[in-house]
Design an enzyme around this catalytic site. Structure first.
Site, short mmCIF file in Angstrom:
data_model
loop_
_atom_site.label_atom_id
_atom_site.label_comp_id
_atom_site.label_asym_id
_atom_site.label_seq_id
_atom_site.Cartn_x
_atom_site.Cartn_y
_atom_site.Cartn_z
CB SER A 151 -0.84 -0.02 1.28
OG SER A 151 -1.32 1.27 1.62
CE1 TYR A 190 -3.73 -0.17 3.98
CE2 TYR A 190 -5.42 -1.83 4.36
CZ TYR A 190 -4.63 -1.10 3.50
OH TYR A 190 -4.72 -1.30 2.13
C1 GCO Z 1 -7.15 4.61 3.70
C2 GCO Z 1 -7.21 3.70 2.51
C3 GCO Z 1 -5.81 3.34 2.03
C4 GCO Z 1 -5.89 2.66 0.68
C5 GCO Z 1 -4.57 2.15 0.16
C6 GCO Z 1 -3.65 3.27 -0.20
O1 GCO Z 1 -8.01 4.50 4.59
O2 GCO Z 1 -6.23 5.45 3.70
O3 GCO Z 1 -7.95 2.52 2.81
O4 GCO Z 1 -5.22 2.52 3.00
O5 GCO Z 1 -6.74 1.55 0.76
O6 GCO Z 1 -3.97 1.29 1.08
O7 GCO Z 1 -2.48 2.71 -0.75
#
Ligand code: GCO
Length: 255
Positions: free
Chosen positions: A146, A159
């Site tokens: 990501s 995440y």
């Molecule tokens: C967020 C998004 C991001 C995208 C992606 C960007 O909440 O900022 O979900 O995480 O999904 O990962 O590269």
């Protein structure tokens, strides 16, 4: 040179989280390049529908329903592949979840859930795939990272940490498995139009920020990952290892 560097004929690709979104798009792209694909998801209805649609399109498709965070189910799935003669030549570790919440409000179990789904699962599934790729002396692993593999954004800490881990897990895989003919690389999608991001797309402020912050001035589409995943799954990338390719409209390249 007669061979098609980007052909996946005769290869089988497992794409986790492929009943919708980025995983589904990548699975279709790999199939169009000649691979047989194993679709994975935890929701039987969505998975069966995706399998049926891809079979109707003429692709060779296997169905593998398991929760990527359930190690017992993952190991059992690979034992089923062994029993059915399904050799996973290409693994795309795509499955993942998002949870947007400030860290001071985040329960430890919520943290653990995201890390398990987005990072630990890639290790477990990668390990099971590599155990079978090593004796064959070849294999392709593509982990889905990501923008948050490089930069943090407030309210998506677990995440971000998981995706940062995906970048380094890819390098760890390279350190241990490249000598066995396995190429492990990653793709870092930018802000893509997916169900997981729908709340962001629907937020006018966030939508405007993405369009202003991205040099391409737009969100990415899932099928815009296909070229990169086919490249990293094909002989064209046989000397590429430990890399993360950003498909982000230029967002990481520009302040
Ligand atoms: C967020 C998004 C991001 C995208 C992606 C960007 O909440 O900022 O979900 O995480 O999904 O990962 O590269």
């Amino acid at each position: 040179m007669s061979t098609n560097l980007f052909s996946l004929e005769g290869r089988t690709a497992l794409v986790t989280g492929s009943s919708r979104g980025l995983g589904r798009a990548m699975a279709e792209g790999l199939a169009a390049a000649g691979a047989a694909v194993v679709l994975n998801g935890s929701d039987q209805g969505r998975l069966s529908a995706a399998v049926a649609e891809m079979r109707a399109a003429g692709y060779s498709v296997h169905e593998a329903r398991f929760d990527v965070t359930d190690e017992t189910a993952v190991v059992a799935a690979f034992e089923r592949f062994d029993a059915e003669g399904i050799e996973i030549d290409i693994l795309v570790n795509n499955a993942g979840i998002q949870l947007r919440k400030p860290m001071v409000e985040l329960a430890t179990d919520e943290w653990r859930k995201v890390i398990e789904a987005n990072l630990t699962s890639a290790f477990v599934i990668g390990r099971e795939a590599a155990k079978r790729m090593i004796p064959r002396g070849r294999g392709k692993i593509v982990n889905i990272g990501s923008l948050t593999s490089e930069l943090a954004r407030a309210t998506v800490a677990p995440y971000t940490v998981a995706k940062g881990g995906i970048k380094m897990l890819t390098r760890a895989m390279t350190a241990e498995w490249a000598g066995h003919g396995i190429q492990a690389n990653a793709i870092g999608p930018g802000y893509m139009l997916t169900d997981m991001n729908q709340a962001l797309v629907d937020n006018p402020t966030f939508d405007a920020w993405v369009k202003g912050r991205t040099p391409s001035r737009r969100w990415g589409k899932p099928d815009e990952l296909i070229g990169t995943v086919v490249y990293l799954a094909s002989p064209a990338s046989n000397y590429v290892n430990g890399q993360i390719v950003y498909v982000d409209g230029g967002m990481l390249a520009v302040l």
